[in-house]
Design a protein around this motif. Structure first.
Motif, PDB file in Angstrom:
ATOM      1  N   PHE B  17       0.823  -1.219   0.000  1.00 25.00           N
ATOM      2  CA  PHE B  17       0.000   0.000   0.000  1.00 25.00           C
ATOM      3  C   PHE B  17       0.852   1.261   0.000  1.00 25.00           C
ATOM      4  O   PHE B  17       2.003   1.250   0.410  1.00 25.00           O
ATOM      5  CB  PHE B  17      -0.900   0.014   1.249  1.00 25.00           C
ATOM      6  CG  PHE B  17      -1.887  -1.120   1.296  1.00 25.00           C
ATOM      7  CD1 PHE B  17      -3.183  -0.946   0.832  1.00 25.00           C
ATOM      8  CD2 PHE B  17      -1.519  -2.364   1.786  1.00 25.00           C
ATOM      9  CE1 PHE B  17      -4.092  -1.992   0.869  1.00 25.00           C
ATOM     10  CE2 PHE B  17      -2.425  -3.422   1.826  1.00 25.00           C
ATOM     11  CZ  PHE B  17      -3.716  -3.226   1.362  1.00 25.00           C
ATOM     12  N   ARG B  18       0.241   2.341  -0.470  1.00 21.75           N
ATOM     13  CA  ARG B  18       0.844   3.666  -0.331  1.00 21.75           C
ATOM     14  C   ARG B  18      -0.168   4.585   0.340  1.00 21.75           C
ATOM     15  O   ARG B  18      -1.382   4.416   0.182  1.00 21.75           O
ATOM     16  CB  ARG B  18       1.218   4.242  -1.695  1.00 21.75           C
ATOM     17  CG  ARG B  18       2.338   3.502  -2.390  1.00 21.75           C
ATOM     18  CD  ARG B  18       3.688   3.730  -1.704  1.00 21.75           C
ATOM     19  NE  ARG B  18       4.751   2.985  -2.366  1.00 21.75           N
ATOM     20  CZ  ARG B  18       5.018   1.690  -2.152  1.00 21.75           C
ATOM     21  NH1 ARG B  18       4.280   1.007  -1.302  1.00 21.75           N
ATOM     22  NH2 ARG B  18       6.000   1.105  -2.789  1.00 21.75           N
ATOM     23  N   TYR B  19       0.366   5.559   1.044  1.00 22.02           N
ATOM     24  CA  TYR B  19      -0.441   6.490   1.825  1.00 22.02           C
ATOM     25  C   TYR B  19      -0.855   7.675   0.964  1.00 22.02           C
ATOM     26  O   TYR B  19      -0.077   8.139   0.134  1.00 22.02           O
ATOM     27  CB  TYR B  19       0.402   6.958   3.001  1.00 22.02           C
ATOM     28  CG  TYR B  19      -0.288   7.865   3.971  1.00 22.02           C
ATOM     29  CD1 TYR B  19      -1.412   7.450   4.662  1.00 22.02           C
ATOM     30  CD2 TYR B  19       0.199   9.140   4.214  1.00 22.02           C
ATOM     31  CE1 TYR B  19      -2.036   8.277   5.573  1.00 22.02           C
ATOM     32  CE2 TYR B  19      -0.405   9.981   5.132  1.00 22.02           C
ATOM     33  CZ  TYR B  19      -1.532   9.535   5.801  1.00 22.02           C
ATOM     34  OH  TYR B  19      -2.139  10.362   6.709  1.00 22.02           O
ATOM     35  N   GLY B  20      -2.079   8.159   1.149  1.00 19.93           N
ATOM     36  CA  GLY B  20      -2.547   9.278   0.345  1.00 19.93           C
ATOM     37  C   GLY B  20      -3.010  10.493   1.137  1.00 19.93           C
ATOM     38  O   GLY B  20      -3.666  11.367   0.596  1.00 19.93           O
ATOM     39  N   VAL B  58      -3.913   3.685  -1.097  1.00 18.75           N
ATOM     40  CA  VAL B  58      -4.053   3.032  -2.400  1.00 18.75           C
ATOM     41  C   VAL B  58      -3.341   1.685  -2.359  1.00 18.75           C
ATOM     42  O   VAL B  58      -2.241   1.561  -1.814  1.00 18.75           O
ATOM     43  CB  VAL B  58      -3.513   3.922  -3.549  1.00 18.75           C
ATOM     44  CG1 VAL B  58      -2.044   4.239  -3.375  1.00 18.75           C
ATOM     45  CG2 VAL B  58      -3.771   3.289  -4.906  1.00 18.75           C
ATOM     46  N   HIS B  59      -4.010   0.680  -2.897  1.00 16.93           N
ATOM     47  CA  HIS B  59      -3.446  -0.676  -2.904  1.00 16.93           C
ATOM     48  C   HIS B  59      -2.592  -0.849  -4.169  1.00 16.93           C
ATOM     49  O   HIS B  59      -2.989  -1.505  -5.128  1.00 16.93           O
ATOM     50  CB  HIS B  59      -4.578  -1.702  -2.855  1.00 16.93           C
ATOM     51  CG  HIS B  59      -4.099  -3.091  -2.601  1.00 16.93           C
ATOM     52  ND1 HIS B  59      -4.915  -4.189  -2.718  1.00 16.93           N
ATOM     53  CD2 HIS B  59      -2.884  -3.561  -2.230  1.00 16.93           C
ATOM     54  CE1 HIS B  59      -4.220  -5.279  -2.438  1.00 16.93           C
ATOM     55  NE2 HIS B  59      -2.978  -4.931  -2.145  1.00 16.93           N
ATOM     56  N   THR B  60      -1.392  -0.252  -4.132  1.00 15.79           N
ATOM     57  CA  THR B  60      -0.567  -0.168  -5.353  1.00 15.79           C
ATOM     58  C   THR B  60      -0.162  -1.530  -5.899  1.00 15.79           C
ATOM     59  O   THR B  60      -0.107  -1.725  -7.104  1.00 15.79           O
ATOM     60  CB  THR B  60       0.723   0.633  -5.092  1.00 15.79           C
ATOM     61  OG1 THR B  60       1.252   0.229  -3.845  1.00 15.79           O
ATOM     62  CG2 THR B  60       0.459   2.109  -5.087  1.00 15.79           C
ATOM     63  N   TRP B  66      -7.935   3.242  -4.934  1.00 17.01           N
ATOM     64  CA  TRP B  66      -7.906   4.116  -3.765  1.00 17.01           C
ATOM     65  C   TRP B  66      -9.082   3.781  -2.865  1.00 17.01           C
ATOM     66  O   TRP B  66     -10.163   3.422  -3.352  1.00 17.01           O
ATOM     67  CB  TRP B  66      -8.008   5.576  -4.210  1.00 17.01           C
ATOM     68  CG  TRP B  66      -6.744   6.100  -4.800  1.00 17.01           C
ATOM     69  CD1 TRP B  66      -6.396   6.113  -6.112  1.00 17.01           C
ATOM     70  CD2 TRP B  66      -5.643   6.679  -4.085  1.00 17.01           C
ATOM     71  NE1 TRP B  66      -5.144   6.667  -6.266  1.00 17.01           N
ATOM     72  CE2 TRP B  66      -4.662   7.026  -5.051  1.00 17.01           C
ATOM     73  CE3 TRP B  66      -5.390   6.941  -2.744  1.00 17.01           C
ATOM     74  CZ2 TRP B  66      -3.457   7.616  -4.694  1.00 17.01           C
ATOM     75  CZ3 TRP B  66      -4.193   7.537  -2.394  1.00 17.01           C
ATOM     76  CH2 TRP B  66      -3.233   7.867  -3.362  1.00 17.01           C
ATOM     77  N   PHE B  67      -8.864   3.908  -1.570  1.00 18.37           N
ATOM     78  CA  PHE B  67      -9.975   3.702  -0.650  1.00 18.37           C
ATOM     79  C   PHE B  67      -9.756   4.566   0.589  1.00 18.37           C
ATOM     80  O   PHE B  67      -8.671   5.123   0.797  1.00 18.37           O
ATOM     81  CB  PHE B  67     -10.102   2.218  -0.267  1.00 18.37           C
ATOM     82  CG  PHE B  67      -8.891   1.635   0.411  1.00 18.37           C
ATOM     83  CD1 PHE B  67      -8.790   1.635   1.791  1.00 18.37           C
ATOM     84  CD2 PHE B  67      -7.868   1.073  -0.337  1.00 18.37           C
ATOM     85  CE1 PHE B  67      -7.680   1.096   2.420  1.00 18.37           C
ATOM     86  CE2 PHE B  67      -6.745   0.529   0.286  1.00 18.37           C
ATOM     87  CZ  PHE B  67      -6.646   0.539   1.665  1.00 18.37           C
ATOM     88  N   ALA B  83     -14.465   1.240   0.330  1.00 17.17           N
ATOM     89  CA  ALA B  83     -14.183   1.585  -1.048  1.00 17.17           C
ATOM     90  C   ALA B  83     -14.604   3.022  -1.303  1.00 17.17           C
ATOM     91  O   ALA B  83     -15.616   3.491  -0.783  1.00 17.17           O
ATOM     92  CB  ALA B  83     -14.932   0.643  -1.985  1.00 17.17           C
ATOM     93  N   THR B  84     -13.821   3.739  -2.087  1.00 14.89           N
ATOM     94  CA  THR B  84     -14.180   5.111  -2.452  1.00 14.89           C
ATOM     95  C   THR B  84     -15.288   5.051  -3.493  1.00 14.89           C
ATOM     96  O   THR B  84     -15.190   4.278  -4.434  1.00 14.89           O
ATOM     97  CB  THR B  84     -12.957   5.821  -3.054  1.00 14.89           C
ATOM     98  OG1 THR B  84     -11.849   5.606  -2.194  1.00 14.89           O
ATOM     99  CG2 THR B  84     -13.205   7.301  -3.186  1.00 14.89           C
ATOM    100  N   PRO B  85     -16.327   5.866  -3.321  1.00 16.88           N
ATOM    101  CA  PRO B  85     -17.384   5.868  -4.333  1.00 16.88           C
ATOM    102  C   PRO B  85     -16.799   6.129  -5.712  1.00 16.88           C
ATOM    103  O   PRO B  85     -15.931   6.982  -5.853  1.00 16.88           O
ATOM    104  CB  PRO B  85     -18.301   7.008  -3.893  1.00 16.88           C
ATOM    105  CG  PRO B  85     -18.008   7.220  -2.454  1.00 16.88           C
ATOM    106  CD  PRO B  85     -16.584   6.826  -2.244  1.00 16.88           C
TER     107      PRO B  85
END
Ligand SMILES: [Zn+2]
Lengths: 195, 89
Positions: B17-20, B58-60, B66-67, B83-85
């Motif tokens: 994962f990466r941080y957003g 984000v599950h890179t 993205w979630f 989950a992001t809409p």
């Protein structure tokens, strides 16, 4: 044409073959080159998703799932709206069929055949070999036959597909193939010692 | 190694994962109407709470979606993910 194309691991075919061994603690390695790989994107529930599913006899609906069969055409789940279809080399007809099924709807059907090559591991020690570098749980209770996941093998992002009781396919980007082939050659060394 | 529950893929290693940053930071309705200070605040200023924090991840190395996640910044515990809409579910 065929004698002109060179697969990412062609120069290592003999070493992959030599490194293999049989028996319950053996594992055989080989490259499955030039498979047709088609990247699909379509929103579940959309008409395009349904038409693509009709061409392929179904699209996988959740993480780990695949449809079809490894011997013919199979489709792997990458994300809720993203899939990878795998077929025999030069399956241009299938590509055309899928493009036609998508039509002008939102989504994509892209020939990604050159993106990845495939290394197959078959044998009693196949899972043990992969477990040296794959963080995903490969125990049969959580990774069944016909399941596929995105994961890593060593530091390399791969798609890992369990195609049978003791057979796995590693789909890796061609530029990592050289490195990963050597990683695997090293990983199977202990199984060459027959007892 | 921390397990982060991806809403699409289930629990996976944190290295996938990466941080957003902070979640729910809306793009200004009319960026041209903002002063430089307001624009700067939109671009660079984020909450930094001790405790629960809504974040984007984000599950890179997986589904690449993205979630949103609710995480405790003290214990690192992921309290929930969704989950992001718009990201197909
Ligand atoms: Zn995911």
């Amino acid at each position: 044409m065929d004698d002109l194309r060179i697969s990412p691991l062609q120069h290592l075919h003999h070493r992959l073959a030599e490194a293999g061994s049989d028996g319950p603690r053996g594992v055989r390695l080989r490259e499955l080159a030039f498979s047709t790989q088609i990247g699909l994107r379509a929103e579940p529930g959309s008409a395009a998703h349904q038409r693509l599913a009709e061409v392929l006899g179904g699209l996988p609906g959740a993480v780990g799932e695949t449809t079809g069969s490894p011997q013919q055409t199979a489709t792997l789940w990458l994300a809720p709206d993203e899939f990878l279809t795998l077929a025999a080399p030069d399956s241009d007809h299938l590509l055309d069929q899928l493009k036609e099924a998508l039509g002008d709807d939102p989504g994509q059907v892209v020939d990604l055949s050159a993106n990845r090559t495939t290394v197959e591991l078959i044998g009693g020690a196949a899972r043990e070999t992969l477990e040296k570098g794959v963080p995903a749980d490969l125990h049969p209770r959580s990774f069944g036959i016909d399941q596929a996941v995105t994961t890593t093998l060593g530091p390399v992002p791969v798609l890992l597909w369990r195609t049978g009781e003791n057979s796995f396919r590693v789909l890796l980007r061609s530029s990592y193939a050289e490195y990963l082939a050597h990683w695997l050659l090293d990983a199977v060394r202990e199984f060459q010692v027959t007892s | 190694m921390m397990l982060i529950p991806c809403p699409h893929c289930g629990p996976r290693n944190e290295t996938e994962f990466r941080y957003g940053g902070q979640a729910h930071v809306a793009y200004p309705r009319d960026p041209y109407a903002l002063t430089d200070e307001q624009w700067g605040r939109y671009l660079f200023y984020r909450e930094n709470p001790k405790g629960q924090f809504a974040e984007r991840w984000v599950h890179t190395a997986g589904c690449r979606k993205w979630f949103n996640a609710l995480r405790d910044t003290v214990t690192y515990e992921f309290l929930s993910t969704e989950a992001t809409p718009g990201a197909a579910s």
